[in-house]
Design an enzyme around this catalytic site. Sequence first.
Site, PDB file in Angstrom:
ATOM      1  N   GLY A 131       0.818  -1.215   0.000  1.00 50.06           N
ATOM      2  CA  GLY A 131       0.000   0.000   0.000  1.00 50.06           C
ATOM      3  C   GLY A 131       0.845   1.255   0.000  1.00 50.06           C
ATOM      4  O   GLY A 131       0.521   2.230   0.682  1.00 50.06           O
ATOM      5  N   ALA A 132       1.922   1.263  -0.799  1.00 54.46           N
ATOM      6  CA  ALA A 132       2.905   2.345  -0.725  1.00 54.46           C
ATOM      7  C   ALA A 132       2.660   3.474  -1.719  1.00 54.46           C
ATOM      8  O   ALA A 132       3.489   4.370  -1.835  1.00 54.46           O
ATOM      9  CB  ALA A 132       4.308   1.773  -0.938  1.00 54.46           C
ATOM     10  N   ASN A 133       1.543   3.458  -2.418  1.00 56.71           N
ATOM     11  CA  ASN A 133       1.310   4.521  -3.398  1.00 56.71           C
ATOM     12  C   ASN A 133       0.686   5.762  -2.788  1.00 56.71           C
ATOM     13  O   ASN A 133       0.600   6.810  -3.440  1.00 56.71           O
ATOM     14  CB  ASN A 133       0.433   4.019  -4.549  1.00 56.71           C
ATOM     15  N   SER A 134       0.256   5.684  -1.521  1.00 54.18           N
ATOM     16  CA  SER A 134      -0.362   6.853  -0.885  1.00 54.18           C
ATOM     17  C   SER A 134      -0.222   6.743   0.630  1.00 54.18           C
ATOM     18  O   SER A 134       0.176   5.708   1.166  1.00 54.18           O
ATOM     19  CB  SER A 134      -1.851   6.954  -1.264  1.00 54.18           C
ATOM     20  N   GLY A 135      -0.559   7.833   1.297  1.00 54.42           N
ATOM     21  CA  GLY A 135      -0.633   7.837   2.753  1.00 54.42           C
ATOM     22  C   GLY A 135       0.669   7.514   3.460  1.00 54.42           C
ATOM     23  O   GLY A 135       1.760   7.868   3.022  1.00 54.42           O
ATOM     24  N   ILE A 136       0.540   6.804   4.575  1.00 61.17           N
ATOM     25  CA  ILE A 136       1.691   6.434   5.388  1.00 61.17           C
ATOM     26  C   ILE A 136       2.680   5.607   4.589  1.00 61.17           C
ATOM     27  O   ILE A 136       3.899   5.782   4.699  1.00 61.17           O
ATOM     28  CB  ILE A 136       1.222   5.653   6.629  1.00 61.17           C
ATOM     29  N   GLY A 137       2.168   4.705   3.761  1.00 63.56           N
ATOM     30  CA  GLY A 137       3.042   3.848   2.967  1.00 63.56           C
ATOM     31  C   GLY A 137       3.924   4.640   2.022  1.00 63.56           C
ATOM     32  O   GLY A 137       5.119   4.348   1.876  1.00 63.56           O
ATOM     33  N   SER A 260      -3.128  -0.534  14.925  1.00 62.22           N
ATOM     34  CA  SER A 260      -3.855   0.642  15.411  1.00 62.22           C
ATOM     35  C   SER A 260      -4.230   0.446  16.870  1.00 62.22           C
ATOM     36  O   SER A 260      -4.436  -0.682  17.326  1.00 62.22           O
ATOM     37  CB  SER A 260      -5.122   0.852  14.569  1.00 62.22           C
ATOM     38  N   TYR A 293     -12.810  -3.667  11.359  1.00 59.77           N
ATOM     39  CA  TYR A 293     -11.485  -3.043  11.304  1.00 59.77           C
ATOM     40  C   TYR A 293     -10.726  -3.293  12.607  1.00 59.77           C
ATOM     41  O   TYR A 293      -9.550  -3.676  12.593  1.00 59.77           O
ATOM     42  CB  TYR A 293     -11.635  -1.538  11.057  1.00 59.77           C
TER      43      TYR A 293
END
Length: 352
Positions: A131-137, A260, A293
């Site tokens: 998931g490295a294309n946005s956000g924390i990643g 989380s 979640y």
Amino acid sequence: MAALKYAGLEDTDSEEELPPGWEERTTKDGWVYYANHLEEKTQWEHPKSGKRKRVAGDLPYGWEQETDENGQVYFVDHINKRTTYLDPRLAFTVEDNPVKPTTRQKYDGNSTAMEILQGRDLSGKVVIITGANSGIGFETAKSLALHGACVILACRSLARGEDAVQRILGEWHKAKVEAMTLDLASLQSVQHFAEEFKSKNLPLHILICNAAVFGVPWSLTEDGLESTFQVNHLGHFYLVQLLEDVLRQSSPARVVVVSSESHRFTEINDSSGKLDFSLLSPSKKEYWAMLAYNRSKLCNILFSNELNRRLSAHGVTSNAVHPGNMIYSSLHRNWWVYTLLFTLARPFTKSM
């Protein structure tokens, strides 16, 4: 004085003069370190003054920074057609005077990824981030790449992954970054990703299980499992199992699972206290997005703890991390109510 002279630390006109056998070098991000060729070791502090320094400003016109096959930084003077391992900016260094932490810890909620990695050279390290294309990643991938690591962005959408690669290359054109397809909602995709990575014959020093979904409507994956559970936990669980042998061979290595604090607000036991597997992949009638979640994040914690227990003796550590409450990322995009809550909380929480 005789003893100092014998040790190569005799008094000179300047405390900045290096003893015989020492060399001054710089890292990619401009921090000065010292190589002792006699003892074949390096250190951050000047061998005489004990000071730490960093270079100031950009490279002079016509100069470019390169990295050799051993990961060592060298410099090319295109005007005079020569190369050197001596940073031309070393004549203009500034002293680093870090403030020792008092009652506050060294890093806190205001620390950035670049600050955490300051002064570290990750050349030769191979990292996979889901998931490295946005956000924390994305921020994690960028920070590691800018410090020399070879980073593989494992993304569901290859197009968005390639776009993220270009954004990182826009900051440093020699960053070692690559996008690969990984859809955690498909165990077959996870298997294909692992096989493709292994075909590259690369080591794996860091595996960051970051990708997640939040607040999504109930749906089943192609494997017949509830999507939040599979994407947030089971897909990563399977990925680690498939890459465990590479991690062991690359030790010291580590797995980082982004979990989380919300894992505290659920449980996966039935009324009698026994583990109830039906709670992990509930039916549509029993599904609540927030609870799903939370349960997936609890699975992350339990998995990380057990993984560390099993693999730490083999040089592979595992840690779970809580990145911060309600960080404004793309995680909340699935329902406007969550977007509104995250927007209201944005001024009081960490930025990306």
